[in-house]
Design a protein around this motif. Sequence first.
Motif, PDB file in Angstrom:
ATOM      1  N   SER A 249       0.852  -1.184   0.000  1.00 25.43           N
ATOM      2  CA  SER A 249       0.000   0.000   0.000  1.00 25.43           C
ATOM      3  C   SER A 249       0.889   1.234   0.000  1.00 25.43           C
ATOM      4  CB  SER A 249      -0.885   0.004   1.261  1.00 25.43           C
ATOM      5  OG  SER A 249      -1.508   1.257   1.427  1.00 25.43           O
TER       6      SER A 249
ATOM      7  N   ASP B 189      -3.378  -0.612   5.862  1.00 26.08           N
ATOM      8  CA  ASP B 189      -4.031  -0.627   4.561  1.00 26.08           C
ATOM      9  C   ASP B 189      -3.519  -1.799   3.721  1.00 26.08           C
ATOM     10  OD1 ASP B 189      -5.882   0.631   2.676  1.00 26.08           O
ATOM     11  OD2 ASP B 189      -4.078   1.100   1.520  1.00 26.08           O
TER      12      ASP B 189
ATOM     13  N   THR C 261      -5.810  -4.751   2.243  1.00 33.72           N
ATOM     14  CA  THR C 261      -5.728  -5.118   0.830  1.00 33.72           C
ATOM     15  C   THR C 261      -5.550  -6.628   0.682  1.00 33.72           C
ATOM     16  OG1 THR C 261      -4.819  -2.973   0.214  1.00 33.72           O
ATOM     17  CG2 THR C 261      -4.408  -4.793  -1.309  1.00 33.72           C
TER      18      THR C 261
ATOM     19  N   THR D  50      -8.937  -8.236   1.518  1.00 34.87           N
ATOM     20  CA  THR D  50      -9.923  -7.926   0.482  1.00 34.87           C
ATOM     21  C   THR D  50      -9.686  -8.754  -0.774  1.00 34.87           C
ATOM     22  OG1 THR D  50     -10.203  -5.686   1.324  1.00 34.87           O
ATOM     23  CG2 THR D  50     -10.889  -6.073  -0.951  1.00 34.87           C
ATOM     24  N   GLU D  51      -8.440  -8.849  -1.196  1.00 38.13           N
ATOM     25  CA  GLU D  51      -8.123  -9.629  -2.397  1.00 38.13           C
ATOM     26  C   GLU D  51      -8.329 -11.119  -2.159  1.00 38.13           C
ATOM     27  OE1 GLU D  51      -7.414  -8.600  -5.573  1.00 38.13           O
ATOM     28  OE2 GLU D  51      -8.024  -6.678  -4.733  1.00 38.13           O
TER      29      GLU D  51
END
Length: 73
Positions: free
Chosen positions: A13, A19, A23, A26-27
């Motif tokens: 990030s 963050d 990420t 989320t991925e």
Amino acid sequence: MSVVKVIEVLANSTQSWEDAAQTAVTEAAKSLKSIRSVYVKEFQAVEENDQITQYRINAKISFELKDSEGPQT
């Protein structure tokens, strides 16, 4: 009885290590179901001109395998 599998992922990030971790989750959630936890194993930063430009993490994400669906990878 549940079985939990652990995968190792790398994420980055430009904002923060938090963050980068978000990420990664989320991925991973795009292809994995039943994520249980994320363990951030290592932190790294990229520096340019006395400023941090990239926050990087190496994380382990654990998720539950479903009996009827078979292994998820």
